[in-house]
Design an enzyme around this catalytic site. Structure first.
Site, mmCIF file in Angstrom:
data_model
loop_
_atom_site.group_PDB
_atom_site.id
_atom_site.type_symbol
_atom_site.label_atom_id
_atom_site.label_comp_id
_atom_site.label_asym_id
_atom_site.label_seq_id
_atom_site.Cartn_x
_atom_site.Cartn_y
_atom_site.Cartn_z
ATOM 1 C CE LYS A 83 -46.155 16.042 50.153
ATOM 2 N NZ LYS A 83 -45.686 15.146 49.093
ATOM 3 N N GLY A 183 -29.287 13.421 37.686
ATOM 4 C CA GLY A 183 -29.474 13.030 39.081
ATOM 5 C C GLY A 183 -29.409 11.530 39.238
ATOM 6 N N GLY A 185 -29.446 9.721 42.017
ATOM 7 C CA GLY A 185 -29.782 9.411 43.406
ATOM 8 C C GLY A 185 -30.524 8.089 43.453
ATOM 9 C CE LYS A 186 -34.182 8.152 48.432
ATOM 10 N NZ LYS A 186 -33.487 9.425 48.681
ATOM 11 C CB VAL A 187 -35.599 7.960 41.401
ATOM 12 C CG1 VAL A 187 -36.427 7.580 40.178
ATOM 13 C CG2 VAL A 187 -36.500 8.095 42.615
HETATM 14 N N1 LIG Z 1 -37.952 8.587 45.859
HETATM 15 C C1 LIG Z 1 -39.196 8.530 45.406
HETATM 16 O O1 LIG Z 1 -39.915 7.539 45.624
HETATM 17 C C2 LIG Z 1 -39.757 9.664 44.586
HETATM 18 C C3 LIG Z 1 -41.113 9.614 44.241
HETATM 19 C C4 LIG Z 1 -41.636 10.643 43.442
HETATM 20 C C5 LIG Z 1 -40.820 11.698 43.061
HETATM 21 N N2 LIG Z 1 -39.494 11.725 43.451
HETATM 22 C C6 LIG Z 1 -38.684 12.866 43.019
HETATM 23 O O2 LIG Z 1 -37.617 12.384 42.218
HETATM 24 C C7 LIG Z 1 -36.440 13.169 42.416
HETATM 25 C C8 LIG Z 1 -35.297 12.266 42.828
HETATM 26 O O3 LIG Z 1 -35.669 11.584 44.023
HETATM 27 P P1 LIG Z 1 -34.619 10.650 44.801
HETATM 28 O O4 LIG Z 1 -35.407 9.921 45.823
HETATM 29 O O5 LIG Z 1 -33.787 9.894 43.815
HETATM 30 O O6 LIG Z 1 -33.731 11.762 45.504
HETATM 31 P P2 LIG Z 1 -32.182 11.653 45.907
HETATM 32 O O7 LIG Z 1 -31.949 12.758 46.875
HETATM 33 O O8 LIG Z 1 -31.841 10.255 46.307
HETATM 34 O O9 LIG Z 1 -31.403 11.932 44.523
HETATM 35 C C9 LIG Z 1 -31.295 13.168 43.934
HETATM 36 C C10 LIG Z 1 -29.945 13.207 43.236
HETATM 37 O O10 LIG Z 1 -29.867 14.399 42.468
HETATM 38 C C11 LIG Z 1 -28.579 14.944 42.622
HETATM 39 N N3 LIG Z 1 -28.616 16.374 42.311
HETATM 40 C C12 LIG Z 1 -29.030 17.407 43.099
HETATM 41 N N4 LIG Z 1 -28.893 18.578 42.441
HETATM 42 C C13 LIG Z 1 -28.408 18.293 41.207
HETATM 43 C C14 LIG Z 1 -28.065 19.062 40.068
HETATM 44 N N5 LIG Z 1 -28.205 20.394 40.077
HETATM 45 N N6 LIG Z 1 -27.588 18.421 38.990
HETATM 46 C C15 LIG Z 1 -27.431 17.075 38.968
HETATM 47 N N7 LIG Z 1 -27.749 16.289 40.025
HETATM 48 C C16 LIG Z 1 -28.226 16.881 41.126
HETATM 49 C C17 LIG Z 1 -28.208 14.633 44.044
HETATM 50 O O11 LIG Z 1 -26.799 14.683 44.253
HETATM 51 C C18 LIG Z 1 -28.775 13.209 44.195
HETATM 52 O O12 LIG Z 1 -27.817 12.243 43.816
HETATM 53 C C19 LIG Z 1 -36.832 14.221 43.447
HETATM 54 O O13 LIG Z 1 -37.261 15.387 42.763
HETATM 55 C C20 LIG Z 1 -38.021 13.597 44.160
HETATM 56 O O14 LIG Z 1 -38.890 14.573 44.697
HETATM 57 C C21 LIG Z 1 -38.962 10.734 44.190
#
Ligand SMILES: NC(=O)c1ccc[n+]([C@@H]2O[C@H](COP(=O)([O-])OP(=O)(O)OC[C@H]3O[C@@H](n4cnc5c(N)ncnc54)[C@H](O)[C@@H]3O)[C@@H](O)[C@H]2O)c1
Length: 360
Positions: A83, A183, A185-187
């Site tokens: 990392k 949450g 978001g993307k995932v």
């Molecule tokens: N994107 C990936 O490929 C990936 C891979 C492994 C792990 N992750 C982990 O998965 C998680 C989500 O990733 P992502 O890419 O969807 O991120 P993202 O930023 O697209 O989505 C996160 C979402 O969580 C919401 N959020 C933040 N604080 C909150 C709260 N207190 N209560 C409710 N919702 C809240 C945000 O508004 C956002 O919509 C992160 O922890 C990330 O580290 C992501």
């Protein structure tokens, strides 16, 4: 802060290499941590973050690179764990020159470390870094990259959740189960799609009104609740933390009504001992770094020349890995998080050892 593990330390081997990189003109200050190359070149993202101190940046890169070694090992990849952190505020200091200077330092490691996106770095940044180094993943599709890794992250979480459901209820199907997604978001959005397609009832929350609007428009059947506290206390079968780390803590675990936790967020256990609290309450926790490995599987595939179907097949195997970990946990009488660590250490030792066989 000391980096080296003393020779009488009984724990794992410690980090192989930590490289401090500086380019004064562009303002680059980066630390690249390589925990292990037992299984192959180290792969892990670059976090661009305004750490309070150099010690804080170092502590983070040591912690994160170790985590990647375990994640990559259990993802079945021929990759070790690494990392990097760039110390600074990306909004203030990120520039073409800084990213390219960083790319040259990555190149200087000769392929011992492959980088990717993390907090504060994006696909477009990887395209810039790629102008200086071959050892970069997470590039845009136009540049031979895998694109948005949340696609297979969500697919892998869904597979891990199915394996956990099978362990608890005897069948992996989620039809009729109530799944709480924290949450959107993307995932979280991709995951919601898979859950709805499988016939699950989704209850969700997000702090961003745009995410809630997305749910109302695309999945009107999804029930929305005010916040994570309401979600945790809701009558749900599965809890899927998909927002920030530390989702499983001294407040949420005692209140949780779900029998299964499986979600994308990194570092869900707020502190050591939480896994025991979950087990005592009869809650099955599918370890975060096992079920969220679809993203690293997606970007790692770029090294071979990206093929979505091949990467998806690999991410689908998260079902088998999760199942294996849950069975091992039962056999050895330990929480799944401990079983996962043991399995990762076993693969690093068993497969890493093969390098000792001389090839002539
Ligand atoms: N994107 C990936 O490929 C990936 C891979 C492994 C792990 N992750 C982990 O998965 C998680 C989500 O990733 P992502 O890419 O969807 O991120 P993202 O930023 O697209 O989505 C996160 C979402 O969580 C919401 N959020 C933040 N604080 C909150 C709260 N207190 N209560 C409710 N919702 C809240 C945000 O508004 C956002 O919509 C992160 O922890 C990330 O580290 C992501």
């Amino acid at each position: 802060m000391g980096v080296f593990v003393s020779t009488d330390d009984p724990g794992p081997a410690g980090h192989e290499q930590v490289a401090f990189c500086q380019d004064r003109q562009s303002g680059l200050k980066a630390i690249i941590g390589i925990y292990s190359t037992a299984l192959g070149p180290a792969l892990g993202g670059t976090r661009f973050y305004p750490y309070a101190s150099e010690e804080a940046a170092l502590a983070d890169v040591l912690d994160l690179s170790r985590g990647m070694a375990y994640k990559n090992a259990l993802a079945g990849l021929d990759l070790g764990g690494g990392k990097a952190v760039i110390w600074g505020d990306p909004d203030q200091v990120k520039s073409e020159a800084l990213l390219r200077a960083y790319g040259r330092f990555v190149q200087s490691l000769g392929g011992r470390y492959y980088t990717a996106c993390d907090v504060g770095t994006y696909v477009a940044d990887m395209d810039v870094i790629a102008r200086e180094t071959r050892y970069v993943t997470g590039r845009s599709v136009e540049h031979g990259g895998a694109g948005d890794s949340s696609v297979l992250t969500a697919w892998g979480v869904f597979q891990g959740m199915r394996a956990a459901a099978e362990h608890v209820w005897g069948s992996p199907g989620l039809r009729g189960r109530r799944v709480g997604v924290a949450g959107l978001g993307k995932v979280g959005r991709h995951l919601t799609g898979h859950l709805v397609d499988d016939g699950a009832e989704v209850v969700a929350t997000d702090v961003d009104p745009r995410a809630l609007e997305w749910a109302r428009t695309n999945h009107p059947g999804v029930a929305l609740v005010a916040d994570t506290a309401a979600l945790v206390a809701a009558d749900i079968d599965v809890y899927a933390p998909c927002a920030l780390g530390g989702a499983l803590n001294d407040d949420t675990v005692p209140a949780l009504r779900a029998r299964v936790v499986a979600g994308a967020a990194n570092n869900q256990l707020a502190h050591p001992g939480i896994e025991k609290l979950l087990a005592d309450r009869g809650i099955l926790y599918a370890p975060d770094y096992v079920v969220n490995a679809g993203g690293v599987i997606q970007v790692a595939d770029e090294i071979e020349g990206f093929n979505f179907d091949r990467a998806k097949l690999r991410a689908t195997r998260i079902f088998d890995t999760t199942r294996q970990i849950l069975r091992l946990a039962d056999e050895e009488g330990v929480p799944p998080a401990v079983a996962a660590d043991r399995l990762a250490e076993r693969r690093m030792a068993d497969v890493g050892r093969l390098r000792a066989i001389h090839l002539g």
